[in-house]
Design an enzyme around this catalytic site. Sequence first.
Site, PDB file in Angstrom:
ATOM      1  N   ARG A 200      11.873   5.931 -26.493  1.00 36.40           N
ATOM      2  CA  ARG A 200      11.016   5.418 -27.570  1.00 36.40           C
ATOM      3  C   ARG A 200      11.637   5.735 -28.922  1.00 36.40           C
ATOM      4  NH1 ARG A 200       6.453   8.268 -24.404  1.00 36.40           N
ATOM      5  NH2 ARG A 200       5.825   6.622 -22.975  1.00 36.40           N
ATOM      6  N   CYS A 323      11.254   0.491 -14.002  1.00 34.92           N
ATOM      7  CA  CYS A 323      11.060   1.805 -13.367  1.00 34.92           C
ATOM      8  C   CYS A 323      10.956   1.621 -11.859  1.00 34.92           C
ATOM      9  CB  CYS A 323       9.829   2.505 -13.935  1.00 34.92           C
ATOM     10  SG  CYS A 323       8.315   1.547 -13.793  1.00 34.92           S
TER      11      CYS A 323
HETATM   12  N1  SAH Z   1       5.188   1.267 -22.330  1.00 38.01           N
HETATM   13  C1  SAH Z   1       4.237   2.298 -21.925  1.00 38.01           C
HETATM   14  C2  SAH Z   1       4.081   2.428 -20.425  1.00 38.01           C
HETATM   15  C3  SAH Z   1       3.756   1.139 -19.726  1.00 38.01           C
HETATM   16  S1  SAH Z   1       2.992   1.329 -18.176  1.00 38.01           S
HETATM   17  C4  SAH Z   1       4.641   3.630 -22.540  1.00 38.01           C
HETATM   18  O1  SAH Z   1       5.657   3.713 -23.214  1.00 38.01           O
HETATM   19  O2  SAH Z   1       3.925   4.609 -22.327  1.00 38.01           O
HETATM   20  C5  SAH Z   1       2.599  -0.294 -17.780  1.00 38.01           C
HETATM   21  C6  SAH Z   1       1.432  -0.865 -18.531  1.00 38.01           C
HETATM   22  O3  SAH Z   1       1.395  -2.252 -18.241  1.00 38.01           O
HETATM   23  C7  SAH Z   1       0.054  -0.336 -18.176  1.00 38.01           C
HETATM   24  O4  SAH Z   1      -0.573   0.137 -19.337  1.00 38.01           O
HETATM   25  C8  SAH Z   1      -0.715  -1.548 -17.616  1.00 38.01           C
HETATM   26  O5  SAH Z   1      -2.056  -1.579 -18.066  1.00 38.01           O
HETATM   27  C9  SAH Z   1       0.054  -2.692 -18.192  1.00 38.01           C
HETATM   28  N2  SAH Z   1       0.089  -3.962 -17.444  1.00 38.01           N
HETATM   29  C10 SAH Z   1       0.349  -4.163 -16.136  1.00 38.01           C
HETATM   30  N3  SAH Z   1       0.459  -5.482 -15.861  1.00 38.01           N
HETATM   31  C11 SAH Z   1       0.266  -6.129 -17.035  1.00 38.01           C
HETATM   32  C12 SAH Z   1       0.275  -7.501 -17.425  1.00 38.01           C
HETATM   33  N4  SAH Z   1       0.544  -8.480 -16.542  1.00 38.01           N
HETATM   34  N5  SAH Z   1       0.050  -7.804 -18.726  1.00 38.01           N
HETATM   35  C13 SAH Z   1      -0.199  -6.836 -19.632  1.00 38.01           C
HETATM   36  N6  SAH Z   1      -0.201  -5.525 -19.322  1.00 38.01           N
HETATM   37  C14 SAH Z   1       0.030  -5.174 -18.053  1.00 38.01           C
END
Ligand code: SAH
Length: 379
Positions: A200, A323
């Site tokens: 990040r 991941c």
């Molecule tokens: N980028 C975040 C972690 C992402 S985890 C960080 O840095 O902490 C994945 C996320 O994707 C989750 O919050 C979940 O709610 C979301 N998600 C899963 N499928 C999705 C979709 N099709 N559209 C939007 N959000 C989605």
Amino acid sequence: MIRLTRKGVRRWLRGHPWIFRSDVASVGDAVRGGDLATVAGSDGRPLGIAAYSDQSEIAVRGTPIALGEDVETGWLRLLDAAIDRRADRPACARLVNGDADGLPGLIIDRYGPGISLQTLTQAADRRLDATVAHLDARLAPTTLALRNDVKVRHHEGLPEAKRLLRGAPDVEAPIGDLTLGFDLLEGQKTGGFLDQTDNRLAAARFLSGEVIDCFSYDGGFGLQLAAAGCDVTCVDSSEHALERLRANAARNGLSVKTEAGNVFDRLRAWAAEGRQLDGIVLDPPAFAKSRKSADAGRRAYKEINLRAFKLLRPGGRLVTCTCSAHLDRADFERVVAEAAADAGRWARVVERRSAAPDHPTLLTARETDYLKVLLIEVS
Ligand code: SAH
């Protein structure tokens, strides 16, 4: 004593810590699930110490506990070594990363004054009290959350469980220049995704201008980008996560736009509107969760990356992540390359990254290298 078959011995000697039940020749009567037991070849010659599970298909997980060392002392020695190894890590960091730290199934994440932990094998589960007592003595956390609400526990014949061992679930902790709130009981995983911490900050150095953070969760990327001066829109399907994101933005005096919705649909809609962006972060959940879903996973990664490439202005930049342990680095790069080619973009990889150093991986178990991140600039 646990005796391995010849195939099991070969695998052990190649350094892979996981031995499947089919590669175990016999298990001594005295060995119970959760024991740290001696592993040997068919000739009885000891090879080392491993955690034994009487339920999981992964029956044996090697550890670096020395032959002849008291195994309980060895467990705590490895716990201390794991914590010492993170001495230079920030207040939010993973303190123990399971097999890579030689503690199979034990995950310990520190969020400033709070600690959240998981015991995902019978061996780690049996040593929960000893592990907590040791953490108390060394780190005296004000909050301790047990986050065993994960399906993998079923493979070990262990029930799911989520509870506070101490303190209140909400903690505040610094990440980079920001102070963020975490819910150690209800947050995803152990309260957040600490593996992306350094990525990040790298993204905040790499991106500028108008940026969208896709799959933002509670704003791990988006908030750091906003702090670095980007004009950020965060998209996630979880309204609850976006609420937490807005609270964290307010806590730090940042302004970030949020959109609740499906990233696939949003990307399509923005392309239809002819929107152009300076930067995009794609940090989706694991689309390829198993070997079986690898193909569907590849298609999903390809689709979001293709759409992202189309939305970037010339000179625009993409931070794209996977991941999925079942998609290795070469595979992932192939998928992103196809997406760039189909979008007709000249894509230059500026940096290849992985999980933060407090999430070490095991060289002899490639699947532990699950997080792959590409920093790409397009023409
Ligand atoms: N980028 C975040 C972690 C992402 S985890 C960080 O840095 O902490 C994945 C996320 O994707 C989750 O919050 C979940 O709610 C979301 N998600 C899963 N499928 C999705 C979709 N099709 N559209 C939007 N959000 C989605």
